[in-house]
Design an enzyme around this catalytic site. Structure first.
Site, PDB file in Angstrom:
ATOM      1  N   ILE A  50      -6.033  -0.083   7.678  1.00  0.00           N
ATOM      2  CA  ILE A  50      -5.114   0.971   7.232  1.00  0.00           C
ATOM      3  C   ILE A  50      -5.513   1.437   5.836  1.00  0.00           C
ATOM      4  O   ILE A  50      -5.637   0.622   4.915  1.00  0.00           O
ATOM      5  CB  ILE A  50      -3.667   0.459   7.251  1.00  0.00           C
ATOM      6  N   ASN A  96       9.120  -4.262  -2.460  1.00  0.00           N
ATOM      7  CA  ASN A  96      10.522  -4.555  -2.143  1.00  0.00           C
ATOM      8  C   ASN A  96      11.475  -3.725  -2.998  1.00  0.00           C
ATOM      9  O   ASN A  96      12.613  -3.478  -2.597  1.00  0.00           O
ATOM     10  CB  ASN A  96      10.787  -6.057  -2.298  1.00  0.00           C
ATOM     11  N   GLU A  97      10.997  -3.276  -4.157  1.00  0.00           N
ATOM     12  CA  GLU A  97      11.841  -2.395  -4.971  1.00  0.00           C
ATOM     13  C   GLU A  97      12.048  -1.058  -4.245  1.00  0.00           C
ATOM     14  O   GLU A  97      13.155  -0.523  -4.187  1.00  0.00           O
ATOM     15  CB  GLU A  97      11.205  -2.167  -6.354  1.00  0.00           C
ATOM     16  N   TYR A 133      -4.074   3.846   3.265  1.00  0.00           N
ATOM     17  CA  TYR A 133      -3.097   4.741   2.646  1.00  0.00           C
ATOM     18  C   TYR A 133      -3.306   4.743   1.120  1.00  0.00           C
ATOM     19  O   TYR A 133      -3.430   5.791   0.503  1.00  0.00           O
ATOM     20  CB  TYR A 133      -1.657   4.280   2.913  1.00  0.00           C
ATOM     21  N   SER A 134      -3.295   3.542   0.524  1.00  0.00           N
ATOM     22  CA  SER A 134      -3.264   3.429  -0.946  1.00  0.00           C
ATOM     23  C   SER A 134      -4.572   3.884  -1.585  1.00  0.00           C
ATOM     24  O   SER A 134      -5.651   3.771  -0.985  1.00  0.00           O
ATOM     25  CB  SER A 134      -3.014   1.985  -1.353  1.00  0.00           C
ATOM     26  N   SER A 169      -7.408  -3.470   3.982  1.00  0.00           N
ATOM     27  CA  SER A 169      -7.639  -4.806   4.546  1.00  0.00           C
ATOM     28  C   SER A 169      -8.220  -4.694   5.949  1.00  0.00           C
ATOM     29  O   SER A 169      -7.901  -3.762   6.697  1.00  0.00           O
ATOM     30  CB  SER A 169      -6.337  -5.599   4.565  1.00  0.00           C
ATOM     31  N   GLU A 216       5.419  -1.394  10.568  1.00  0.00           N
ATOM     32  CA  GLU A 216       4.665  -2.417   9.840  1.00  0.00           C
ATOM     33  C   GLU A 216       5.621  -3.412   9.187  1.00  0.00           C
ATOM     34  O   GLU A 216       5.381  -4.613   9.189  1.00  0.00           O
ATOM     35  CB  GLU A 216       3.798  -1.739   8.766  1.00  0.00           C
ATOM     36  N   THR A 267       2.548   2.703  -4.955  1.00  0.00           N
ATOM     37  CA  THR A 267       3.946   2.892  -4.569  1.00  0.00           C
ATOM     38  C   THR A 267       4.266   4.376  -4.440  1.00  0.00           C
ATOM     39  O   THR A 267       5.013   4.795  -3.569  1.00  0.00           O
ATOM     40  CB  THR A 267       4.847   2.210  -5.620  1.00  0.00           C
TER      41      THR A 267
END
Lengths: 369, 387
Positions: free
Chosen positions: B126, B371-372, B128-129, B161, B243, B135
């Site tokens: 994947i 998690n924030e 994305y980042s 990853s 996910e 974030t």
């Protein structure tokens, strides 16, 4: 696996919620609190509408809704902070019914609103295990029911003054059982013991009070399991209302030119409250469903009660943190749920007591489905 | 309302466990871990083939898509059972990419990719980042420009990853630079072997490797654009919701609890007689029950064909934070044998698994959306708080 209420259960919940929002004002609850009394008129309505009977089987002219239905009743009345012994009466009456106690006559009177029965278990040691109250045989009474005399003292008896009958845990020669005592018996003396939750309660002295043996030792265990599960429903209601009020307040209240709810710190506190509420809802109704199927053991019930007893004060105090001073005054309704919630978090076994019980089974494999 | 698992679903769990007993050998687990979750070795390929032959991987898909149309709770049972036993099942390719492809992919894309995902032949990384879009994912800068017959990709991704083990990269890129940032993103499937793709390993403190990936005018055929131009953000959010479910299984946590108790029974039975320690274990069980409640609540919602972002975020936050607390406490209770690694052999408590999982716990708290951010999603989407 379906954790959602079915149509009948939803109908009961919605009907109750609408009725209570319309008919039971928080000012009326404040008045009961000031006068340290139960809301007798509300109790009569509950009986008259047939709601009290909904969890009981058709043989008692009930609705057959069982434990889940009992949970809904307790939750909805707790959402309005109602001062009525709904959890206590359901705990006592459902225990008697489910254990097949020969008390059909009394149960019918309870469901008809002619009698109110509340459990009396704890003594000064505040332990479910150390029961010292004694039941002594007193010859044979009418209708083949053995007659007994009770001696001892019970503490923290919720709605003791309001109830017509106490369901007392006592022992005879070391064997525990449940005994029914009329609160008007001259051998019964109630002394009010005001507590944090503002729920009427008393210390009760039984001095040779006449009693009827209702059930044996197994029923004492069932009484505690049901009491704990229905207390979870009370705690759930307190947490959810606190969260709802907090979200509504922070959406409206502005500081620094914007709604409080737009601040990330506020959002994260509320998210933590929501996670506790969601998990608590699942655990509460799961344990009620398991009790209904008679598949819940003491440890499962204790773990659920421990979880809610731990979560509730955290949720309630976070609600206060986000309300600031507004939540601290009694003109705001938030305090009902804070007081009732903390009070119920220690009722029927604190988190620590429940965890100690759960600790006896830590070698069992963990559940993951 | 019914919290009982029906007999047929419990029988299915038993069937899955029987399959696991047959395949769960030290050789397979070693290859799985050495390959960091990829499926490239001969034994892993045989295993995935056997798994594919059970029909479980696609059993919950509609019949017209080659599935058996079973209740998605069967997939939940399958994943939780595999997670309890630490067995491979395709991980994010299966739990995140496949559901997103099923909803947003074209019929041709579903035919082309889903069977390979189910069989373990395809492994997706994947992407994305980016170095400056973590974030704040919507500010990603990797560009996709229209080219003859397809697109060319130019840019850099990080935390890709499994890139080295993957057959494909599931990549978000900016295709519409003139549109507002959330609307200008498209989603592409890039074959990992495409010319212009380069991969640089980044060794992590957990001992695993993640990757930085570079795209130097990489051509991607037009049929590999998923969900249409500018539709990438919704696909990414949909895939992330799935996910997050995959990031928070109860089975894996329960396994670590059971391993801890077994280890204490075996090597330190006197500790298990200590009431203080027993109470701490009881608290862990209480927390496991809370997490199981949130994971199941979310699973049932998904089974009702309704991905609820708030509930998915709750399960992710709860599971990832409990993973840390559980393994942290496990090491505290086990003492120094608890921090020995697998390489210490039989002297390592729980085979070194508690410390390995503890080391992995940070990534699960910030991975898949921190998690924030999850708590902000719960506030906005579940509670309706003003943003």
């Amino acid at each position: 696996m379906n954790p959602q209420l079915d149509e009948t259960q939803l109908l009961l919940r919605d009907t109750l919620r609408q009725f209570l929002e319309r008919e039971l004002s928080f000012d009326r609850v404040r008045e009961c609190e000031r006068e340290a009394r139960a809301d007798a008129a509300l109790w009569r309505t509950l009986v008259k509408q047939g709601w009290l009977a909904t969890p009981f089987p058709a043989a008692l002219e009930g609705g057959g809704g069982g434990m889940v239905c009992a949970g809904i009743l307790v939750e909805e009345f707790s959402r309005r902070a109602a001062l009525i012994p709904i959890a206590e009466v359901l705990t006592a009456a459902l225990t008697l019914q489910r254990c097949g106690a020969p008390c059909g006559g009394l149960l019918r009177r309870v469901l008809a609103g002619e009698a109110v029965v509340t459990p009396a278990i704890l003594e000064s040691g505040d332990s479910f295990y150390g029961i010292a109250a004694e039941a002594l045989p007193a010859g044979t009474a009418a209708a083949g029911e053995s007659s007994w005399l009770l001696r001892g003292e019970k503490c923290f008896v919720d709605y003791a003054q309001f109830a017509s009958h106490h369901l007392v845990a006592a022992q005879c020669g070391g064997e525990r059982g449940l005994y029914l005592v009329e609160s008007a018996d001259p051998g019964v003396k109630c002394e009010a013991t005001p507590a944090l939750g503002r729920i009427p309660q008393a210390q009760v002295r039984y001095d040779g009070a006449r009693a009827v043996r209702a059930a044996g030792a197994e029923a004492v265990g069932e009484l505690v399991r049901i009491g704990r599960a229905l207390t979870c429903a009370q705690l759930l209601a307190c947490m959810e209302v606190s969260l709802e009020q907090t979200v509504a307040y922070t959406n409206l209240r502005e500081q620094f030119g914007r709604a409080l709810s737009t601040f990330q710190a506020v959002q994260h506190h509320a998210a933590n409250m929501a996670m506790h509420c969601e998990a608590s809802r699942f655990l509460t109704y799961e344990v009620l469903d398991a009790l209904e199927r008679r598949s819940a053991d003491d440890r499962q019930v204790a773990l659920a009660k421990a979880s809610l007893s731990r979560a509730a004060p955290e949720v309630l105090m976070t609600g206060h943190q986000l309300h600031g001073g507004q939540g601290f005054i009694e003109e705001n309704d938030l305090y009902f749920f804070t007081l009732r919630g903390k009070d119920r978090s220690v009722a029927w076994g604190t988190a620590e007591e429940c965890l100690a019980l759960a600790a006896t089974g830590v070698e069992q494999k963990a559940r993951w489905l | 309302m019914n919290f009982q698992w029906p007999p047929e679903q419990l029988a299915f769990r038993d069937e899955v466990e029987a399959f696991i007993r047959q395949w769960r050998t030290p050789e397979l687990l070693r290859e799985y871990h050495e390959n960091e979750g990829g499926g490239g070795t001969p034994l892993m390929r045989r295993y995935y083939r056997a798994l594919q032959e059970t029909g479980w991987m696609q059993m919950c898909w509609p019949e017209e898509m080659g599935g058996a149309g079973k209740n998605p709770l069967y997939r939940f049972i399958l994943i939780e059972t595999f997670e309890y036993w630490g067995m491979p099942y395709g991980n994010l390719t299966y739990t995140s990419i496949a559901p997103a492809l099923a909803v947003h992919g074209s019929e041709e894309q579903k035919r082309r990719f889903l069977p390979g995902i189910w069989s373990g032949e395809y492994c997706f990384a994947i992407a994305y980042s980016e170095p400056n879009a973590g974030t704040d994912l919507a500010s990603l800068r990797t560009r996709a420009e229209k080219a003859r017959g397809g697109w060319t990709i130019q840019g850099q991704k990080i935390w890709t990853s499994l890139a080295q083990q993957s057959t494909h990269i599931w990549l978000a890129a900016r295709s519409e630079p003139d549109l507002p940032k959330h609307q200008g993103i498209s989603l592409f499937i890039v074959p990992t072997g495409s010319e212009g793709v380069s991969i640089r390993p980044l060794r992590c403190m957990s001992g695993l490797t993640t990757y930085e990936t570079f795209y130097d005018n990489v051509f991607v055929p037009g049929e590999n654009l998923v969900g249409g131009r500018g539709g990438g953000w919704n696909i990414v959010m949909h895939a992330l919701n799935h996910e997050r479910v995959g990031l928070s299984p109860t089975g894996n946590l329960a396994r670590h609890y059971d391993l801890l108790v077994e280890e204490l029974q075996r090597s330190a039975p006197q500790k298990l007689r200590d009431p203080v320690l027993r109470n701490r274990l009881a608290e862990l069980r209480m927390e496991l029950e809370r997490h199981r409640a949130l994971a199941l609540r979310n699973a049932v919602t998904i089974a009702d064909d309704d991905v609820n972002a708030g509930l998915a975020s709750m399960a992710k936050v709860s599971g990832s934070e409990l993973r840390h607390r559980l393994t942290n406490l496990a090491m505290d209770l086990l003492g120094r044998p608890g921090v020995l690694t697998e390489a210490a052999g039989g002297r390592a408590a729980c085979g070194g698994q508690q410390q390995t999982t503890w080391l992995m716990s940070p990534i699960l708290r910030f991975g898949g959306g921190t998690n924030e951010v999850q708590r902000s999603i719960i506030a906005a989407r579940h509670l309706g708080m003003a943003r």
